[in-house]
Design an enzyme around this catalytic site. Structure first.
Site, PDB file in Angstrom:
ATOM      1  N   LYS A 188       0.855  -1.193   0.000  1.00  0.00           N
ATOM      2  CA  LYS A 188       0.000   0.000   0.000  1.00  0.00           C
ATOM      3  C   LYS A 188       0.883   1.232   0.000  1.00  0.00           C
ATOM      4  CE  LYS A 188      -4.546   0.471   0.276  1.00  0.00           C
ATOM      5  NZ  LYS A 188      -5.512  -0.561  -0.108  1.00  0.00           N
TER       6      LYS A 188
HETATM    7  N1  GLU Z   1      -7.162  -0.053  -3.150  1.00  0.00           N
HETATM    8  C1  GLU Z   1      -7.924  -1.204  -3.521  1.00  0.00           C
HETATM    9  C2  GLU Z   1      -8.004  -2.185  -2.368  1.00  0.00           C
HETATM   10  O1  GLU Z   1      -7.900  -1.831  -1.231  1.00  0.00           O
HETATM   11  C3  GLU Z   1      -7.451  -1.835  -4.822  1.00  0.00           C
HETATM   12  C4  GLU Z   1      -6.040  -2.318  -4.857  1.00  0.00           C
HETATM   13  C5  GLU Z   1      -5.608  -2.772  -6.242  1.00  0.00           C
HETATM   14  O2  GLU Z   1      -6.397  -2.812  -7.153  1.00  0.00           O
HETATM   15  O3  GLU Z   1      -4.407  -3.083  -6.351  1.00  0.00           O
HETATM   16  O4  GLU Z   1      -8.267  -3.342  -2.563  1.00  0.00           O
END
Ligand code: GLU
Length: 443
Positions: free
Chosen positions: A133
């Protein structure tokens, strides 16, 4: 064990009691630190799995954490320094994957928690990624488009040493969108001297984004809801739903619930929400919100607070805003039969315990909101192959993965007599631990 546990259709139908494993008894002390809560959830699963202590220790720690402090020239001529993070939790099953968050409240512990949750999420739906993240401490609404572009490009350049299509692939999260991803992709491409679409997902379709990606998380939530309500003997037609959050997850979920015939009685954004006992006109609310930015002032239904919405007497509650919304403070007042977590980390471990005791059926974030990363996986595959699919194919393949994952987790929860969060963790953590054990420890 509370008898109310058996009062809802799911457990009565399967004649299975809810969890009474020792690990599931006794509410942990409440913390609002998401990383502490993520570790708490991991510890419960590790204990249950009898996980090798060394592997447990490995999984508690993010593999790599990068903090960057970088300058941005503001439109008024001043220079401001912003702080950003990229945390890669685990890469045992593939390159790390996860969104990028712009929020004034983000910090390293939040990003660590979100990265860990991505590891479990990718493993639970069985796509070949680890978890990561990113975050930048900023209020995107207080920045001009030019400042946002400069901030994004400089941040992308700073983290370019750790991201890439075979190492770590960012995507949108709170406060970011397809445009943000386009700037990241362009910045990396400029430095490399060639276009690198697979370096991020959630891009606009024009530059290698996938059909269906922007609706994917919301569509996945409704797909899971369909599976759950079948067990409860409920129908989509007239189903009473409340959705907290009206962004790319909550707004889309509310729209798709509405299109499917559900009665969306309440929705809210960061400033407040709207409520109508007979169901809100969601397409009109979306139109207004796109025009004026906020729901709270719209002339539809009555005003309702975002916290008040959580306590409505509905069939399905979708917390799709931020962390720590269902806590020890309000968990006893939640009246929904079913909670489907659209946000990451909306329920604290203490609240989990209270909901479970009260017989409320909860589908955890790491399963419920995985539709987004599943279509991100499809986008990455399409970019690497330079071969693109149509929306129907994307939606169908994503829903097949969501249904299968839901059934796997549900079966685990029935077999082991544990709640859906622990069941999901038993599958996800075990897959990651197995991969780590098979690969062995370098050198
Ligand atoms: N931010 C989204 C999540 O928490 C998507 C992450 C992604 O598509 O890599 O799942």
């Amino acid at each position: 064990m509370s008898t109310s546990v058996h009062a809802n259709g799911v457990h009565r139908k399967h004649r299975e009691p809810l969890p009474d494993a020792p690990e599931q008894i006794g509410a942990p002390p409440e913390s609002s630190n998401p990383y502490k809560n993520a570790l708490e959830q991991l510890d419960i699963a590790a204990q249950y799995l009898n996980l090798d202590p060394g592997i447990h220790e490995v999984l508690k720690h993010p593999e790599r954490e990068l903090t960057v402090n970088f300058p941005v020239k503001m439109e008024n001529g001043t220079t401001r320094v912003f702080t950003g993070y990229r945390v890669q939790h685990n890469i045992a099953r593939g390159p790390s994957k996860g969104g990028l968050r712009y929020s004034p409240r983000t910090d390293l512990d939040e990003v660590r928690a979100l990265a860990m949750w991505m590891t479990w999420k990718c493993a639970i739906v069985n796509i070949p990624f680890g978890g990561a993240k990113g975050g930048v401490v900023c209020d995107p609404r207080a920045l001009t488009p030019l400042e946002l572009e400069r901030l994004t490009r400089r941040y992308a350049s700073e983290i370019s040493i750790v991201i890439g299509e075979h190492t770590d692939i960012p995507a949108p999260d709170m406060g970011t969108n397809a445009q943000t991803m386009a700037w990241v992709m362009d910045t990396i491409s400029m430095a490399r001297g060639h276009t690198a679409p697979a370096v991020v997902t959630g891009k606009p379709i024009a530059i290698g984004g996938s059909e269906g990606r922007s609706d994917a998380t919301g569509r996945g939530i409704v797909c899971i809801a369909l599976e759950v309500i079948k067990e409860f003997g409920l129908k989509m037609d007239g189903l009473r739903v409340a959705v907290q959050g009206f962004g790319n997850v909550g707004g889309v979920a509310a729209r798709i619930f509405h299109e499917a015939g559900a009665k969306v009685v309440a929705v809210s954004d960061a400033l407040g929400g709207r409520y109508d006992e007979n169901g809100l006109d969601i397409p009109r609310l979306i139109q207004y919100a796109n025009r004026d930015g906020s729901l709270s002032e719209q002339p539809i239904g009555e005003a309702i607070g975002a916290k008040e919405l959580l306590e409505l007497d509905v069939d399905v509650l979708v917390p799709a805003a931020i962390e720590n919304q269902i806590t020890a403070e309000n968990a006893a007042r939640i009246k929904a039969k079913i909670v489907i977590e659209g946000a990451n980390g909306p329920t604290t471990p203490t609240a989990d315990h209270i909901l479970r005791e009260r017989g409320i059926f909860l589908v955890p974030d790491v399963l419920a909101n995985a539709g987004g990363v599943v279509v991100s996986y499809f986008e990455w595959v399409q970019d690497l192959q330079c071969f693109f699919w149509d929306e129907a194919e994307v939606n169908e393949k994503m829903q097949a993965i969501m249904r299968r994952s839901y059934r796997d987790v549900r079966q685990m929860s029935l077999d082991k007599k544990v709640d859906m969060r622990l069941a999901a963790y038993l599958i996800g953590v075990k897959r990651v631990a197995d991969a780590a054990l098979i690969r062995g420890i370098f050198p």
